[in-house]
Enzyme design. Structure first.
Site, PDB file in Angstrom:
ATOM      1  N   TYR A 152       0.683  -1.349  -0.114  1.00 16.01           N
ATOM      2  CA  TYR A 152       0.062   0.056  -0.428  1.00 16.01           C
ATOM      3  C   TYR A 152       0.895   1.461   0.072  1.00 16.01           C
ATOM      4  CZ  TYR A 152      -3.161   4.179   1.016  1.00 16.01           C
ATOM      5  OH  TYR A 152      -4.073   5.141   1.228  1.00 16.01           O
ATOM      6  N   ARG A 199       1.998   8.711  12.431  1.00 19.41           N
ATOM      7  CA  ARG A 199       1.396   9.923  13.645  1.00 19.41           C
ATOM      8  C   ARG A 199      -0.284  10.516  13.276  1.00 19.41           C
ATOM      9  NH1 ARG A 199       3.033  15.466  10.187  1.00 19.41           N
ATOM     10  NH2 ARG A 199       1.175  14.334   9.297  1.00 19.41           N
ATOM     11  N   ARG A 209     -10.442   5.399   8.999  1.00 19.65           N
ATOM     12  CA  ARG A 209      -9.417   4.635   8.668  1.00 19.65           C
ATOM     13  C   ARG A 209      -7.848   4.649   8.527  1.00 19.65           C
ATOM     14  NH1 ARG A 209      -8.800   7.463   4.174  1.00 19.65           N
ATOM     15  NH2 ARG A 209      -6.909   8.365   4.613  1.00 19.65           N
ATOM     16  N   PHE A 269      15.288  19.878  -1.756  1.00 19.71           N
ATOM     17  CA  PHE A 269      13.867  19.332  -1.665  1.00 19.71           C
ATOM     18  C   PHE A 269      13.515  17.325  -1.229  1.00 19.71           C
ATOM     19  CE2 PHE A 269      11.392  16.946  -4.795  1.00 19.71           C
ATOM     20  CZ  PHE A 269      10.347  16.871  -4.256  1.00 19.71           C
TER      21      PHE A 269
HETATM   22  C1  PS7 Z   1       5.237  15.179  -6.005  1.00 23.35           C
HETATM   23  C2  PS7 Z   1       6.441  15.831  -4.316  1.00 23.35           C
HETATM   24  C3  PS7 Z   1      12.497  12.548  -2.976  1.00 23.35           C
HETATM   25  C4  PS7 Z   1      12.680  10.575  -4.255  1.00 23.35           C
HETATM   26  C5  PS7 Z   1      -0.469  13.825  -3.237  1.00 23.35           C
HETATM   27  C6  PS7 Z   1       7.564  13.008  -1.311  1.00 23.35           C
HETATM   28  C7  PS7 Z   1      -1.622  11.676  -0.248  1.00 23.35           C
HETATM   29  C8  PS7 Z   1       4.053  11.122   2.453  1.00 23.35           C
HETATM   30  O1  PS7 Z   1      -2.215  11.125   3.834  1.00 23.35           O
HETATM   31  O2  PS7 Z   1      -0.101  15.249   2.728  1.00 23.35           O
HETATM   32  O3  PS7 Z   1      -3.485  13.142   2.735  1.00 23.35           O
HETATM   33  O4  PS7 Z   1      -2.556  13.004   5.429  1.00 23.35           O
HETATM   34  O5  PS7 Z   1       0.862  14.773   4.207  1.00 23.35           O
HETATM   35  C9  PS7 Z   1       4.398  14.565  -3.885  1.00 23.35           C
HETATM   36  C10 PS7 Z   1      10.456  10.131  -2.030  1.00 23.35           C
HETATM   37  C11 PS7 Z   1       1.367  11.535  -2.645  1.00 23.35           C
HETATM   38  C12 PS7 Z   1       6.540  10.681  -0.740  1.00 23.35           C
HETATM   39  C13 PS7 Z   1       1.215  10.219   0.108  1.00 23.35           C
HETATM   40  C14 PS7 Z   1       2.755  13.784  -3.980  1.00 23.35           C
HETATM   41  C15 PS7 Z   1       9.946  11.355  -1.800  1.00 23.35           C
HETATM   42  C16 PS7 Z   1      -0.271  11.142  -2.804  1.00 23.35           C
HETATM   43  C17 PS7 Z   1       5.107  11.615   0.158  1.00 23.35           C
HETATM   44  C18 PS7 Z   1       2.461  13.863  -2.861  1.00 23.35           C
HETATM   45  C19 PS7 Z   1       8.312  10.469  -2.253  1.00 23.35           C
HETATM   46  C20 PS7 Z   1      -0.370  10.237  -1.462  1.00 23.35           C
HETATM   47  C21 PS7 Z   1       2.305  13.389   2.142  1.00 23.35           C
HETATM   48  C22 PS7 Z   1       3.905  10.526   0.137  1.00 23.35           C
HETATM   49  O6  PS7 Z   1       1.535  13.595   2.151  1.00 23.35           O
HETATM   50  O7  PS7 Z   1      -0.747  13.068   3.048  1.00 23.35           O
HETATM   51  C23 PS7 Z   1       5.353  15.261  -4.685  1.00 23.35           C
HETATM   52  C24 PS7 Z   1      11.719  11.579  -3.449  1.00 23.35           C
HETATM   53  C25 PS7 Z   1       1.124  13.580  -2.851  1.00 23.35           C
HETATM   54  C26 PS7 Z   1       7.127  11.432  -1.468  1.00 23.35           C
HETATM   55  C27 PS7 Z   1      -0.343  11.031  -0.298  1.00 23.35           C
HETATM   56  C28 PS7 Z   1       1.554  11.012   1.307  1.00 23.35           C
HETATM   57  C29 PS7 Z   1       2.397  12.720   1.536  1.00 23.35           C
HETATM   58  C30 PS7 Z   1       2.641  10.943   0.996  1.00 23.35           C
HETATM   59  P1  PS7 Z   1      -1.995  12.641   3.715  1.00 23.35           P
HETATM   60  P2  PS7 Z   1       0.108  14.771   3.667  1.00 23.35           P
HETATM   61 MN    MN Z   2      -4.830   9.234   0.951  1.00 26.18          MN
HETATM   62 MN    MN Z   3      -4.722  12.285   2.393  1.00 26.72          MN
HETATM   63 MN    MN Z   4      -2.625   9.828   3.269  1.00 27.79          MN
HETATM   64 MN    MN Z   5      -1.967  15.150   5.678  1.00 25.38          MN
END
Ligand code: PS7
Ligand code: MN
Ligand code: MN
Ligand code: MN
Ligand code: MN
Ligand code: MN
Length: 352
Positions: A152, A199, A209, A269
């Site tokens: 997941y 967290r 969830r 980044f």
């Molecule tokens: C394209 C920067 C840097 C190699 C929207 C960044 C939600 C943890 O669950 O809002 O809503 O509470 O705090 C980001 C790897 C993904 C993983 C994932 C796209 C790092 C859609 C971040 C972020 C790879 C699914 C935080 C994964 O969300 O979560 C870009 C390298 C999105 C990264 C989701 C979560 C991001 C997450 P929630 P958050």
């Molecule tokens: Mn989600």
């Molecule tokens: Mn989310």
């Molecule tokens: Mn999420």
């Molecule tokens: Mn969040």
């Protein structure tokens, strides 16, 4: 620091950057400092995935609406003017989808190789989310084994690591060897996602969830809800410590990944969210408050982490060592995983 010339920006770009600020507390600041070559591609990538997540997260959408949207996202990116107003009014990022045509326009203006990468990741993530949504609707996600939990997290975050790595290499900001090490970019995503899942356990529970895998929580409590009951506090703390231990296993691969980044703004980044994550794990480790309310690292700590994560790998390793030592100190022999946690911390403390 690269300043955008905001007055020369077309309206659709301005809308995208506004949505970036509105939808992301943690990523908007780091994305906006990215090298101009990848600034807009990464902003659009973020908004595309945020759009997918807004569909995934909405419990009011029936599966018959949700599944085709998630699986059909690559097509949606071709449809000029497509918008969606089916999310419930209280869905926090609802407006992003109501005005999604702005994201589609900017997506279509990206260089073709960037479009290919973003579309491919949206395709894989959407299908993975759809598979788990079906499963969540039938039996809930708190039944997962550790492997299913990792899968997941791969879909919702490991794939982001893959997409970003392909963008970095395409723009010549990353060692092409990173593409041959899928374990490394997957670890970058899993470490962030698992920290978020640890967290947010209270908040996610309030929304019904449950992401903590049964293979872990069932060793500590009989029913998932018991994690939130005062009479089970000691068991809950041991359970969260095992969740932290599970996340710590990704640390060495994350640090190896950072060694492959060749451009300072991209290094920052990548490194800032990882440093914030290890600090968040330390904050959660044996902290009963996380079962009662949302915990968050302090502004002061966050500032220090920003400074330390924008130097070089040596300084970032020092950050990881510092937080591993703090976790190590809070570890207690009452914990059934005392030895394993001690070994995991010791490994990070000796790394490089
Ligand atoms: C394209 C920067 C840097 C190699 C929207 C960044 C939600 C943890 O669950 O809002 O809503 O509470 O705090 C980001 C790897 C993904 C993983 C994932 C796209 C790092 C859609 C971040 C972020 C790879 C699914 C935080 C994964 O969300 O979560 C870009 C390298 C999105 C990264 C989701 C979560 C991001 C997450 P929630 P958050
Ligand atoms: Mn989600
Ligand atoms: Mn989310
Ligand atoms: Mn999420
Ligand atoms: Mn969040
Ligand atoms: Mn979350």
């Amino acid at each position: 620091v690269h300043e955008r010339n905001e007055t020369a920006e077309p309206e659709t770009q301005r809308v995208c950057f506004r949505f970036l600020d509105q939808t992301s507390r943690s990523f908007s600041a780091v994305i906006k400092e990215v090298h101009p070559e990848l600034l807009l591609p990464i902003c659009v990538f973020y908004l595309v995935l945020r759009g997918l997540d807004t569909i995934e997260d909405d419990p009011s959408l029936p599966l018959s609406t949700k599944e085709p949207l998630l699986r059909g996202f690559p097509d949606i990116l071709n449809r000029n003017g497509w918008t969606f107003d089916g999310n419930r009014p209280e869905e926090k990022d609802r407006n992003l989808l109501v005005e999604f045509h702005n994201v589609i326009t900017e997506f279509q203006n990206l260089k073709p190789p960037y479009r290919v990468i973003i579309r491919d990741i949206a395709h894989k993530m959407g299908n993975g989310m759809a598979d788990y949504c079906i499963r969540a609707a039938t039996e809930g996600l708190s039944v997962l084994t550790n492997d299913e939990y990792d899968l997941y997290c791969h879909y919702v975050a490991g794939l982001v690591g893959e997409g970003l790595t392909r963008l970095f290499v395409e723009a010549k900001f990353g060692n092409p060897g990173l593409l041959e090490r899928p374990g490394l970019h997957n670890a970058m995503g899993l470490f962030l996602q698992k920290t978020n899942i640890i967290r947010d356990v209270r908040e996610d529970h309030n929304d019904d969830r449950h992401f903590w895998p049964k293979e872990i929580w069932s060793k500590h409590v009989d029913r998932f809800e018991d994690l939130f009951r005062l009479e089970h506090r000691e068991a809950s703390l041991n359970c969260s410590a095992e969740m932290v231990l599970n996340a710590l296993h990704h640390v060495d691969e994350c640090l190896f990944y950072l060694a492959g980044i060749r451009e300072q703004s991209i290094f920052n980044f990548c490194a800032i969210p990882q440093s914030m994550a290890i600090a968040t794990l330390e904050l959660c480790f044996r902290n009963p408050a996380m079962f009662d309310r949302n915990v968050k690292i302090s502004k002061g700590d966050a500032c220090q982490l920003m400074l330390d994560s924008t130097q070089n790998l040596r300084v970032v390793c020092e950050v990881f060592r510092r937080y591993a030592r703090r976790i190590h100190r809070k570890n207690t022999p009452k914990d059934p995983n005392f030895m394993k946690i001690s070994i995991a911390c010791g490994k990070i403390e000796k790394f490089i």
